[in-house]
Design a protein around this motif. Structure first.
Motif, PDB file in Angstrom:
ATOM      1  N   MET A   1       1.311 -12.338   1.686  1.00  0.00           N
ATOM      2  CA  MET A   1       1.286 -12.550   0.171  1.00  0.00           C
ATOM      3  C   MET A   1       2.750 -11.488  -0.083  1.00  0.00           C
ATOM      4  O   MET A   1       2.796 -11.577  -1.280  1.00  0.00           O
ATOM      5  N   THR A   2       3.540 -11.304   0.749  1.00  0.00           N
ATOM      6  CA  THR A   2       4.754 -10.452   0.492  1.00  0.00           C
ATOM      7  C   THR A   2       5.714 -11.345   0.060  1.00  0.00           C
ATOM      8  O   THR A   2       5.699 -12.792   0.491  1.00  0.00           O
ATOM      9  N   ASP A   3       6.856 -10.905  -0.347  1.00  0.00           N
ATOM     10  CA  ASP A   3       7.931 -12.046  -0.485  1.00  0.00           C
ATOM     11  C   ASP A   3       8.524 -12.288   0.930  1.00  0.00           C
ATOM     12  O   ASP A   3       8.299 -11.511   1.947  1.00  0.00           O
ATOM     13  N   ARG A   4       9.701 -13.176   0.983  1.00  0.00           N
ATOM     14  CA  ARG A   4       9.969 -13.568   2.217  1.00  0.00           C
ATOM     15  C   ARG A   4      10.643 -12.491   3.145  1.00  0.00           C
ATOM     16  O   ARG A   4      10.697 -12.188   4.013  1.00  0.00           O
ATOM     17  N   HIS A   5      11.463 -11.687   2.233  1.00  0.00           N
ATOM     18  CA  HIS A   5      12.426 -10.921   2.985  1.00  0.00           C
ATOM     19  C   HIS A   5      11.297  -9.561   3.296  1.00  0.00           C
ATOM     20  O   HIS A   5      11.787  -8.897   4.132  1.00  0.00           O
ATOM     21  N   ASP A   6      10.388  -9.356   2.898  1.00  0.00           N
ATOM     22  CA  ASP A   6       9.471  -8.243   3.172  1.00  0.00           C
ATOM     23  C   ASP A   6       8.542  -8.904   4.506  1.00  0.00           C
ATOM     24  O   ASP A   6       8.060  -7.856   5.274  1.00  0.00           O
ATOM     25  N   GLU A   7       8.432  -9.884   4.331  1.00  0.00           N
ATOM     26  CA  GLU A   7       7.518 -10.660   5.705  1.00  0.00           C
ATOM     27  C   GLU A   7       8.427 -10.273   7.011  1.00  0.00           C
ATOM     28  O   GLU A   7       7.532 -10.151   8.023  1.00  0.00           O
ATOM     29  N   HIS A   8       9.401 -10.082   7.117  1.00  0.00           N
ATOM     30  CA  HIS A   8      10.544  -9.896   8.144  1.00  0.00           C
ATOM     31  C   HIS A   8      10.934  -8.674   8.366  1.00  0.00           C
ATOM     32  O   HIS A   8      12.210  -8.391   8.848  1.00  0.00           O
ATOM     33  N   SER A   9      10.305  -7.883   7.843  1.00  0.00           N
ATOM     34  CA  SER A   9      10.727  -6.157   7.943  1.00  0.00           C
ATOM     35  C   SER A   9      10.567  -5.651   9.191  1.00  0.00           C
ATOM     36  O   SER A   9       9.951  -6.556  10.047  1.00  0.00           O
ATOM     37  N   ASN A  10      10.944  -4.536   9.405  1.00  0.00           N
ATOM     38  CA  ASN A  10      11.118  -3.968  10.728  1.00  0.00           C
ATOM     39  C   ASN A  10      10.075  -3.092  10.863  1.00  0.00           C
ATOM     40  O   ASN A  10       9.957  -2.373  12.072  1.00  0.00           O
ATOM     41  N   LEU A  11       9.017  -3.170  10.197  1.00  0.00           N
ATOM     42  CA  LEU A  11       7.900  -2.392  10.404  1.00  0.00           C
ATOM     43  C   LEU A  11       6.951  -2.997  11.616  1.00  0.00           C
ATOM     44  O   LEU A  11       6.783  -4.047  11.565  1.00  0.00           O
ATOM     45  N   SER A  12       6.419  -1.892  12.122  1.00  0.00           N
ATOM     46  CA  SER A  12       5.534  -2.406  13.387  1.00  0.00           C
ATOM     47  C   SER A  12       4.246  -3.004  12.766  1.00  0.00           C
ATOM     48  O   SER A  12       3.907  -2.753  11.561  1.00  0.00           O
ATOM     49  N   ASN A  13       3.373  -3.830  13.597  1.00  0.00           N
ATOM     50  CA  ASN A  13       2.563  -4.628  13.014  1.00  0.00           C
ATOM     51  C   ASN A  13       1.342  -3.446  12.365  1.00  0.00           C
ATOM     52  O   ASN A  13       0.565  -3.674  11.476  1.00  0.00           O
ATOM     53  N   PRO A  14       0.991  -2.522  13.271  1.00  0.00           N
ATOM     54  CA  PRO A  14       0.201  -1.356  12.981  1.00  0.00           C
ATOM     55  C   PRO A  14       0.458  -0.943  11.406  1.00  0.00           C
ATOM     56  O   PRO A  14      -0.344  -0.592  10.807  1.00  0.00           O
ATOM     57  N   GLN A  15       1.936  -0.557  11.187  1.00  0.00           N
ATOM     58  CA  GLN A  15       2.316  -0.021  10.054  1.00  0.00           C
ATOM     59  C   GLN A  15       1.769  -1.142   8.745  1.00  0.00           C
ATOM     60  O   GLN A  15       1.663  -0.853   7.806  1.00  0.00           O
ATOM     61  N   LYS A  16       2.168  -2.335   9.196  1.00  0.00           N
ATOM     62  CA  LYS A  16       1.860  -3.445   8.185  1.00  0.00           C
ATOM     63  C   LYS A  16       0.378  -3.481   7.746  1.00  0.00           C
ATOM     64  O   LYS A  16       0.005  -3.687   6.744  1.00  0.00           O
ATOM     65  N   ILE A  17      -0.548  -3.094   8.910  1.00  0.00           N
ATOM     66  CA  ILE A  17      -2.060  -3.305   8.688  1.00  0.00           C
ATOM     67  C   ILE A  17      -2.129  -2.018   7.717  1.00  0.00           C
ATOM     68  O   ILE A  17      -3.027  -2.271   6.699  1.00  0.00           O
ATOM     69  N   ALA A  18      -1.741  -1.006   7.969  1.00  0.00           N
ATOM     70  CA  ALA A  18      -2.035   0.267   7.214  1.00  0.00           C
ATOM     71  C   ALA A  18      -1.560   0.193   5.831  1.00  0.00           C
ATOM     72  O   ALA A  18      -2.424   0.416   4.905  1.00  0.00           O
ATOM     73  N   THR A  19      -0.330  -0.401   5.504  1.00  0.00           N
ATOM     74  CA  THR A  19       0.260  -0.668   4.184  1.00  0.00           C
ATOM     75  C   THR A  19      -0.649  -1.644   3.470  1.00  0.00           C
ATOM     76  O   THR A  19      -0.755  -1.370   2.279  1.00  0.00           O
ATOM     77  N   SER A  20      -1.111  -2.704   4.138  1.00  0.00           N
ATOM     78  CA  SER A  20      -1.608  -3.696   3.494  1.00  0.00           C
ATOM     79  C   SER A  20      -3.179  -3.378   3.201  1.00  0.00           C
ATOM     80  O   SER A  20      -3.704  -3.665   2.038  1.00  0.00           O
ATOM     81  N   LEU A  21      -3.604  -2.685   3.949  1.00  0.00           N
ATOM     82  CA  LEU A  21      -5.060  -2.168   3.825  1.00  0.00           C
ATOM     83  C   LEU A  21      -5.044  -1.192   2.598  1.00  0.00           C
ATOM     84  O   LEU A  21      -5.976  -1.491   1.595  1.00  0.00           O
ATOM     85  N   PHE A  22      -4.029  -0.278   2.393  1.00  0.00           N
ATOM     86  CA  PHE A  22      -4.033   0.652   1.247  1.00  0.00           C
ATOM     87  C   PHE A  22      -3.829  -0.151  -0.265  1.00  0.00           C
ATOM     88  O   PHE A  22      -4.362   0.086  -1.059  1.00  0.00           O
ATOM     89  N   ALA A  23      -2.686  -0.949  -0.052  1.00  0.00           N
ATOM     90  CA  ALA A  23      -2.492  -1.678  -1.188  1.00  0.00           C
ATOM     91  C   ALA A  23      -3.646  -2.764  -1.780  1.00  0.00           C
ATOM     92  O   ALA A  23      -3.867  -2.846  -2.833  1.00  0.00           O
ATOM     93  N   GLY A  24      -4.276  -3.269  -0.644  1.00  0.00           N
ATOM     94  CA  GLY A  24      -5.248  -4.246  -1.067  1.00  0.00           C
ATOM     95  C   GLY A  24      -6.606  -3.464  -1.453  1.00  0.00           C
ATOM     96  O   GLY A  24      -7.280  -3.860  -2.405  1.00  0.00           O
ATOM     97  N   ALA A  25      -6.420  -2.216  -1.026  1.00  0.00           N
ATOM     98  CA  ALA A  25      -7.985  -1.523  -1.563  1.00  0.00           C
ATOM     99  C   ALA A  25      -7.646  -1.044  -3.097  1.00  0.00           C
ATOM    100  O   ALA A  25      -8.385  -1.039  -4.027  1.00  0.00           O
ATOM    101  N   CYS A  26      -6.231  -0.480  -3.310  1.00  0.00           N
ATOM    102  CA  CYS A  26      -6.079  -0.239  -4.592  1.00  0.00           C
ATOM    103  C   CYS A  26      -6.184  -1.279  -5.646  1.00  0.00           C
ATOM    104  O   CYS A  26      -6.430  -1.284  -6.717  1.00  0.00           O
ATOM    105  N   ALA A  27      -5.597  -2.616  -5.209  1.00  0.00           N
ATOM    106  CA  ALA A  27      -5.532  -3.682  -5.923  1.00  0.00           C
ATOM    107  C   ALA A  27      -7.100  -4.177  -6.255  1.00  0.00           C
ATOM    108  O   ALA A  27      -7.251  -4.603  -7.421  1.00  0.00           O
ATOM    109  N   GLY A  28      -8.076  -4.190  -5.329  1.00  0.00           N
ATOM    110  CA  GLY A  28      -9.420  -4.618  -5.537  1.00  0.00           C
ATOM    111  C   GLY A  28      -9.756  -3.622  -6.519  1.00  0.00           C
ATOM    112  O   GLY A  28     -10.726  -4.118  -7.435  1.00  0.00           O
ATOM    113  N   ALA A  29      -9.578  -2.419  -6.556  1.00  0.00           N
ATOM    114  CA  ALA A  29     -10.411  -1.374  -7.188  1.00  0.00           C
ATOM    115  C   ALA A  29      -9.936  -1.608  -8.870  1.00  0.00           C
ATOM    116  O   ALA A  29     -10.719  -1.537  -9.828  1.00  0.00           O
TER     117      ALA A  29
END
Length: 304
Positions: A1-29
């Protein structure tokens, strides 16, 4: 759900999971708290025979305010947040992971995979958090004399109905989330692709994200609404309609259609969803995308 340039960032997959979990939790609340009073009113009509109308809906909110105070509008919201925060976190994070696994829109546009990845994200989230959804529905349709808090809901269900009751209606919920989550993510992602194709040089702004999310919410809510009504009936039968507590999904569906019809039964309160659904989903997507981009561009997660 990120923009195209963000989808191909150099973050590792665990870092992507951590950031999306946090942002998703805030968004839902944020999203669910914004529409909590409307959500409680909608559930109240879904599980009772009274015909839905905006006049009756706002009368219910007015009477709740007079009899129990402002806080009554948010009864069940604590249970809702306990469910929504992990649910939204898992939903958004799972969506990114399913997109990665399926190769969604990686080299060419893949609308089919776009829908499938959204559906699988919803199933993943719904399966893991269903007992919290059931508890929240029970609290929304009762007063404090029945359940004092979230813990009392689980304790009462374990004592009176057994542990399996925590997943009453779960299969229907999982089936219902397939069209909902699939339509929501597909519509939102597709609108972002169309907007980027139309004007590739200008980033998608917050207002556009809100509008795209609102449209996605409208489509998803309409497609899956009957599943939501049946699920709520199953979840709350023990406290609202004891004579229906032994009925399963198909029997409950037939009873609703026979006694109330399709439009006034299976789609009872859908107009409320057309009001609150787009608001909730729009706020959710806008919050998630905005927060995710801010986090991933910060120094909290140094890139490899």
């Amino acid at each position: 759900m990120t923009d195209r340039h963000d989808e191909h960032s150099n973050l590792s997959n665990p870092q992507k999971i951590a950031t999306s979990l946090f942002a998703g939790a805030c968004a839902g609340a944020v999203a669910k708290t914004a529409i909590a009073p409307l959500d409680r009113a909608k559930i109240n009509f879904q599980v009772r025979a009274a015909q839905f109308s905006y006049r009756r809906c706002f009368k219910f909110l007015k009477e709740s305010y007079i009899n129990e105070g402002f806080i009554s509008w948010y009864r069940g919201n604590s249970a809702n947040l306990v469910r929504v925060i992990p649910s939204a976190a898992i939903n958004f994070a799972a969506h990114e992971q399913w997109k990665r696994i399926l190769g969604t829109d990686k080299h060419v546009k893949t609308p089919g995979r776009r829908f499938i990845s959204g559906s699988l994200a919803g199933v993943t989230s719904a399966t893991l958090t269903y007992p919290l959804d059931l508890a929240r529905a029970r609290m929304a349709v009762t007063n404090k004399t029945v359940y004092n808090n979230l813990f009392s809901v689980f304790l009462s269900i374990f004592r009176d109905e057994g542990a399996t009751a925590l997943y009453r209606g779960a299969l229907l919920s999982i089936i219902g989330v397939l069209p909902y989550s699939g339509c929501v993510f597909f519509t939102y992602e597709t609108l972002k692709h169309l907007r980027t194709d139309y004007d590739p040089h200008r980033p998608i702004n917050k207002t556009e994200r809100m509008i795209f999310g609102a449209v996605a919410g409208l489509v998803g809510q309409t497609a899956s609404y009957p599943f939501d009504v049946i699920r709520r009936r199953l979840q709350t039968a023990a406290v609202i309609r004891p004579d229906e507590s032994s009925l399963r999904a198909l029997a409950t569906t037939r009873k609703i259609i026979r006694e109330e019809g399709i439009r006034r039964g299976l789609y009872k309160g859908v107009t409320m969803n057309w009001l609150k659904g787009p608001i909730s989903v729009g706020v959710s997507f806008m919050t998630f995308d905005t927060l995710l981009r801010l986090i991933r561009r910060s120094s909290l997660f140094p890139q490899n």
